[in-house]
Design a protein around this motif. Structure first.
Motif, mmCIF file in Angstrom:
data_model
loop_
_atom_site.group_PDB
_atom_site.id
_atom_site.type_symbol
_atom_site.label_atom_id
_atom_site.label_comp_id
_atom_site.label_asym_id
_atom_site.label_seq_id
_atom_site.Cartn_x
_atom_site.Cartn_y
_atom_site.Cartn_z
ATOM 1 N N ASP A 12 0.877 -1.166 0.000
ATOM 2 C CA ASP A 12 0.000 0.000 0.000
ATOM 3 C C ASP A 12 0.922 1.226 0.000
ATOM 4 O O ASP A 12 2.096 1.118 0.363
ATOM 5 C CB ASP A 12 -0.868 -0.039 1.264
ATOM 6 C CG ASP A 12 -1.551 1.278 1.533
ATOM 7 O OD1 ASP A 12 -2.221 1.784 0.623
ATOM 8 O OD2 ASP A 12 -1.397 1.812 2.654
ATOM 9 N N ASP A 14 -0.150 5.083 0.790
ATOM 10 C CA ASP A 14 -0.429 6.136 1.780
ATOM 11 C C ASP A 14 -0.443 5.595 3.207
ATOM 12 O O ASP A 14 -1.238 4.711 3.531
ATOM 13 C CB ASP A 14 -1.777 6.800 1.462
ATOM 14 C CG ASP A 14 -1.674 7.682 0.231
ATOM 15 O OD1 ASP A 14 -1.092 8.766 0.336
ATOM 16 O OD2 ASP A 14 -2.140 7.256 -0.848
ATOM 17 N N GLY A 15 0.434 6.112 4.029
ATOM 18 C CA GLY A 15 0.496 5.679 5.418
ATOM 19 C C GLY A 15 1.318 4.413 5.617
ATOM 20 O O GLY A 15 1.635 4.044 6.742
ATOM 21 N N THR A 16 1.644 3.730 4.509
ATOM 22 C CA THR A 16 2.470 2.518 4.590
ATOM 23 C C THR A 16 3.888 2.852 4.132
ATOM 24 O O THR A 16 4.850 2.621 4.858
ATOM 25 C CB THR A 16 1.863 1.394 3.722
ATOM 26 O OG1 THR A 16 0.572 1.058 4.239
ATOM 27 C CG2 THR A 16 2.747 0.155 3.719
ATOM 28 N N ASP A 175 -2.037 -0.388 5.944
ATOM 29 C CA ASP A 175 -2.289 0.311 7.215
ATOM 30 C C ASP A 175 -3.731 0.755 7.419
ATOM 31 O O ASP A 175 -4.075 1.236 8.492
ATOM 32 C CB ASP A 175 -1.424 1.576 7.306
ATOM 33 C CG ASP A 175 -1.964 2.681 6.410
ATOM 34 O OD1 ASP A 175 -2.235 2.408 5.225
ATOM 35 O OD2 ASP A 175 -2.157 3.800 6.905
ATOM 36 N N GLY A 176 -4.559 0.662 6.382
ATOM 37 C CA GLY A 176 -5.842 1.359 6.553
ATOM 38 C C GLY A 176 -7.074 0.645 6.029
ATOM 39 O O GLY A 176 -7.018 -0.485 5.540
ATOM 40 N N ASP A 179 -7.471 -1.087 2.671
ATOM 41 C CA ASP A 179 -6.728 -2.337 2.464
ATOM 42 C C ASP A 179 -7.551 -3.565 2.844
ATOM 43 O O ASP A 179 -7.068 -4.688 2.734
ATOM 44 C CB ASP A 179 -5.441 -2.340 3.312
ATOM 45 C CG ASP A 179 -4.516 -1.208 2.926
ATOM 46 O OD1 ASP A 179 -4.366 -0.959 1.712
ATOM 47 O OD2 ASP A 179 -3.944 -0.569 3.829
#
Ligand code: MG
Ligand code: ZN
Length: 239
Positions: A12, A14-16, A175-176, A179
């Protein structure tokens, strides 16, 4: 006996890989506050991420320069390069699959140095498309033009099936909330934050992680275990 198949790694973005969700940062800074209503509808499952993002990005008013400055301030997990290096040594193909946008991904990755680009060569970046028209931002969703049953911007399980032609073990790192469909199509799941919570609630087997260094170390061990098992069974055959 047959050799175990080489795994494929799906990350992933964004944020990962990135430290913050680029789309959230853009919306928080440059969108009309109506974006929050769409966000609630998406979180409640009333709309898919494709409709949500299309509506949200239509509320953004910002020049390319303003967006670039914002994206340049986000940064990436400092363990990305070691993870990609480990994958190169182990011949693991790495792909980035994102419900976010290609423009943001390319900009943020380019800020991480040339090494990242070289290590990701050969892998795909599957994400929505974003381009500026003055202070307006236009979206398109090339993966796939027909919307999936979930209404995804980029359908992660569908992209994973498309890329993993030899059907080797699929490793997914995320992370979100976006996912949650990907984890069902993965053989090995690394989860943090919202995704770890979701996996816990749904009793989906996963390895919690803090940063991509944890992921690299765990995959390395996992591969060593596979080699050990193979050699042990070969010993047994020859004994
Ligand atoms: Mg994410
Ligand atoms: Zn989908």
């Amino acid at each position: 006996m047959t050799e175990p198949q080489t795994p494929m790694l799906f990350l992933d973005f964004d944020g990962t890989i990135s430290r913050r969700d680029a789309v959230d940062v853009i919306l928080e800074t440059y969108a009309d506050s109506k974006w929050l209503t769409h966000e609630e509808e998406w979180r409640a499952g009333r709309i898919g991420s494709r409709d949500c993002l299309r509506a949200q990005m239509a509320l953004v008013r910002a020049s390319r320069k303003q967006i670039d400055i914002l994206l340049d301030g986000i940064g990436i997990d400092e363990h990305l390069v070691p993870l990609l290096e480990m994958c190169a040594i182990q011949h693991i193909q790495v792909h980035i699959i994102s419900d976010g946008f290609d423009y943001c991904i390319r900009r943020i990755l380019s800020g991480g140095g040339k090494r990242i680009g070289a290590l990701l060569r050969g892998g795909r970046v599957c994400a929505g498309h974003l381009e500026s028209r003055g202070r307006l931002w236009r979206t398109d969703f090339p993966f796939f033009h027909q919307t999936c049953g979930h209404g995804c911007a980029t359908c992660k399980p569908a992209v994973m099936r498309l890329l993993n032609k030899t059907n080797g073990p699929a490793i997914f790192v995320g992370d979100g909330f976006s996912d949650r469909y990907a984890v069902e199509s993965a053989d090995l799941v690394f989860a943090k934050d919202g995704l770890a919570e979701y996996c816990g609630e749904q009793s989906i087997e996963h390895t919690p992680y803090q940063n991509l260094g944890d992921v690299a170390a765990h995959i390395d061990c996992w591969l060593a275990g596979r080699v050990f098992l193979r050699e042990e069974s070969l010993d047994r055959v020859s004994a």
